[in-house]
Design a protein around this motif. Structure first.
Motif, PDB file in Angstrom:
ATOM      1  N   THR A 272       0.825  -1.200   0.000  1.00  0.00           N
ATOM      2  CA  THR A 272       0.000   0.000   0.000  1.00  0.00           C
ATOM      3  C   THR A 272       0.863   1.255   0.000  1.00  0.00           C
ATOM      4  O   THR A 272       1.779   1.396   0.807  1.00  0.00           O
ATOM      5  CB  THR A 272      -0.919   0.014   1.233  1.00  0.00           C
ATOM      6  OG1 THR A 272      -1.695  -1.183   1.237  1.00  0.00           O
ATOM      7  CG2 THR A 272      -1.843   1.221   1.198  1.00  0.00           C
ATOM      8  N   SER A 273       0.570   2.140  -0.922  1.00  0.00           N
ATOM      9  CA  SER A 273       1.372   3.350  -1.083  1.00  0.00           C
ATOM     10  C   SER A 273       0.831   4.477  -0.218  1.00  0.00           C
ATOM     11  O   SER A 273      -0.322   4.452   0.246  1.00  0.00           O
ATOM     12  CB  SER A 273       1.375   3.788  -2.544  1.00  0.00           C
ATOM     13  OG  SER A 273       0.077   4.229  -2.928  1.00  0.00           O
ATOM     14  N   LEU A 274       1.677   5.491  -0.007  1.00  0.00           N
ATOM     15  CA  LEU A 274       1.222   6.676   0.704  1.00  0.00           C
ATOM     16  C   LEU A 274       0.086   7.357  -0.050  1.00  0.00           C
ATOM     17  O   LEU A 274      -0.857   7.877   0.563  1.00  0.00           O
ATOM     18  CB  LEU A 274       2.381   7.659   0.884  1.00  0.00           C
ATOM     19  CG  LEU A 274       3.526   7.224   1.803  1.00  0.00           C
ATOM     20  CD1 LEU A 274       4.557   8.347   1.915  1.00  0.00           C
ATOM     21  CD2 LEU A 274       3.022   6.836   3.173  1.00  0.00           C
ATOM     22  N   ALA A 275       0.158   7.345  -1.378  1.00  0.00           N
ATOM     23  CA  ALA A 275      -0.905   7.969  -2.169  1.00  0.00           C
ATOM     24  C   ALA A 275      -2.245   7.280  -1.922  1.00  0.00           C
ATOM     25  O   ALA A 275      -3.296   7.942  -1.824  1.00  0.00           O
ATOM     26  CB  ALA A 275      -0.545   7.924  -3.652  1.00  0.00           C
ATOM     27  N   GLU A 276      -2.221   5.962  -1.803  1.00  0.00           N
ATOM     28  CA  GLU A 276      -3.463   5.229  -1.530  1.00  0.00           C
ATOM     29  C   GLU A 276      -3.987   5.544  -0.134  1.00  0.00           C
ATOM     30  O   GLU A 276      -5.198   5.671   0.079  1.00  0.00           O
ATOM     31  CB  GLU A 276      -3.216   3.736  -1.693  1.00  0.00           C
ATOM     32  CG  GLU A 276      -2.969   3.302  -3.129  1.00  0.00           C
ATOM     33  CD  GLU A 276      -2.515   1.850  -3.235  1.00  0.00           C
ATOM     34  OE1 GLU A 276      -3.109   1.110  -4.051  1.00  0.00           O
ATOM     35  OE2 GLU A 276      -1.579   1.457  -2.512  1.00  0.00           O
ATOM     36  N   LEU A 277      -3.084   5.660   0.826  1.00  0.00           N
ATOM     37  CA  LEU A 277      -3.500   5.994   2.183  1.00  0.00           C
ATOM     38  C   LEU A 277      -4.073   7.406   2.231  1.00  0.00           C
ATOM     39  O   LEU A 277      -5.062   7.665   2.927  1.00  0.00           O
ATOM     40  CB  LEU A 277      -2.319   5.861   3.141  1.00  0.00           C
ATOM     41  CG  LEU A 277      -1.757   4.440   3.306  1.00  0.00           C
ATOM     42  CD1 LEU A 277      -0.488   4.462   4.152  1.00  0.00           C
ATOM     43  CD2 LEU A 277      -2.795   3.512   3.931  1.00  0.00           C
ATOM     44  N   ARG A 278      -3.452   8.323   1.496  1.00  0.00           N
ATOM     45  CA  ARG A 278      -3.967   9.685   1.431  1.00  0.00           C
ATOM     46  C   ARG A 278      -5.357   9.700   0.805  1.00  0.00           C
ATOM     47  O   ARG A 278      -6.266  10.386   1.304  1.00  0.00           O
ATOM     48  CB  ARG A 278      -3.020  10.560   0.610  1.00  0.00           C
ATOM     49  CG  ARG A 278      -1.685  10.833   1.278  1.00  0.00           C
ATOM     50  CD  ARG A 278      -0.690  11.427   0.301  1.00  0.00           C
ATOM     51  NE  ARG A 278      -1.204  12.604  -0.390  1.00  0.00           N
ATOM     52  CZ  ARG A 278      -0.617  13.177  -1.424  1.00  0.00           C
ATOM     53  NH1 ARG A 278       0.510  12.674  -1.915  1.00  0.00           N
ATOM     54  NH2 ARG A 278      -1.142  14.244  -1.984  1.00  0.00           N
TER      55      ARG A 278
END
Length: 300
Positions: A272-278
């Motif tokens: 899971t990427s930071l972009a997905e978490l954002r």
């Protein structure tokens, strides 16, 4: 006489999206730099031109801004500084410490398998688990080397580790361990466990190992803070620093953020990427808590 302020850096490869492990490293570096009144640099390790893209660079910058991280000066792109790495490589070539190596990865694995079958014992591997280069072409005549290179035969340039270490005394590096406030302790370096490491390839004039020590020296980096998975590689970096007369930073290898299966997070594994978490609505404070840091940065 006043000491120069410390210099820290975050050096991702723009070949995919940042994940929580990158967030931890960036936040720790940034926090230590600001707490010490030092500089925080962003370096883009983009020597792999086939996979690194401007879009990934922009995404990295967006993620860092989201986390509240600002860097000093423009980012250093390794692809714009191949001449620096080429000069360092040529210095080692001139010293007789580098040779062209023609075996492919598949041929190295096949050699290791034949050795196991013929002797009943395993061929040694480096800390990453890859079989050591057997060095079959370490002593090829210069004329044969030149002819094979001129013919376009694929090759890499490898450090003759035995010859390199023969001219050096014991090597060590300063490591602050698990706590940023701890006194640094000296850890013995053991470059020999890596064998004849690759320093450059025919189509790329550097490797990670060579580029990182040259960049750290040219950028005046005083403190290298990175994941514990890179602790063994520090031995290679120390031998290159010693051979090239480069300064030695203080090192700090922090714990890794692991996935549910216990392995370190990876771009290639699609973690899971930071972009997905954002996109899922998480805040910067949420990310800080997820990587084990206070929700807000300590005041400087």
């Amino acid at each position: 006489m006043n000491e120069s302020p410390p210099v820290y850096r975050f050096a991702p490869s723009p070949n995919g999206a940042l994940h929580l492990g990158h967030a931890l490293s960036a936040l720790v570096n940034h926090g230590l730099a600001r707490a010490a009144g030092g500089r925080f640099l962003l370096r883009l390790e983009d020597i792999d031109r086939a996979r690194c893209t401007i879009a990934h660079e922009r995404a990295i910058e967006d993620d860092l801004a989201f986390l509240g991280i600002a860097w000093d000066g423009p980012p250093r792109r390794q692809s714009e500084h191949f001449g620096d790495y080429r000069a360092a490589l040529e210095a080692l070539v001139d010293a007789g410490l580098v040779y062209p190596a023609f075996l492919s990865r598949g041929e190295i694995r096949a050699f290791a398998e034949r050795h196991r079958e013929e002797t009943g014992s395993a061929w040694p591997s480096d800390p990453d688990g890859a079989p050591l280069y057997p060095g079959l072409d370490r002593k090829l005549p210069e004329a044969e080397r030149a002819a094979r290179i001129a013919a376009g035969e694929p090759h890499a340039f490898r450090l003759d580790m035995g010859a390199a270490l023969a001219g050096l005394g014991p090597l060590s590096f300063a490591e602050t361990g698990a706590g940023s406030d701890e006194e640094a302790s000296e850890i013995a370096a053991d470059p020999a466990v890596w064998g004849d490491v690759v320093l450059a390839r025919r189509d790329v004039p550097t490797s990670y190992h060579l580029a990182v020590v040259v960049d750290d020296a040219l950028q005046g980096v005083t403190h290298v803070v990175r994941g514990r998975d890179l602790l063994p590689a520090t031995s290679v970096h120390r031998v290159l620093q010693a051979l090239l007369g480069l300064p030695q930073p203080v090192y700090h290898h922090h714990d890794l953020i692991l996935g549910p299966d216990g392995r370190k997070l990876s771009k290639s594994a699609g973690d899971t990427s930071l972009a997905e978490l954002r996109a899922a609505g998480l805040t910067a404070a949420d990310i800080r808590r997820m990587v084990g840091l206070p929700a807000t940065a300590e005041p400087v």
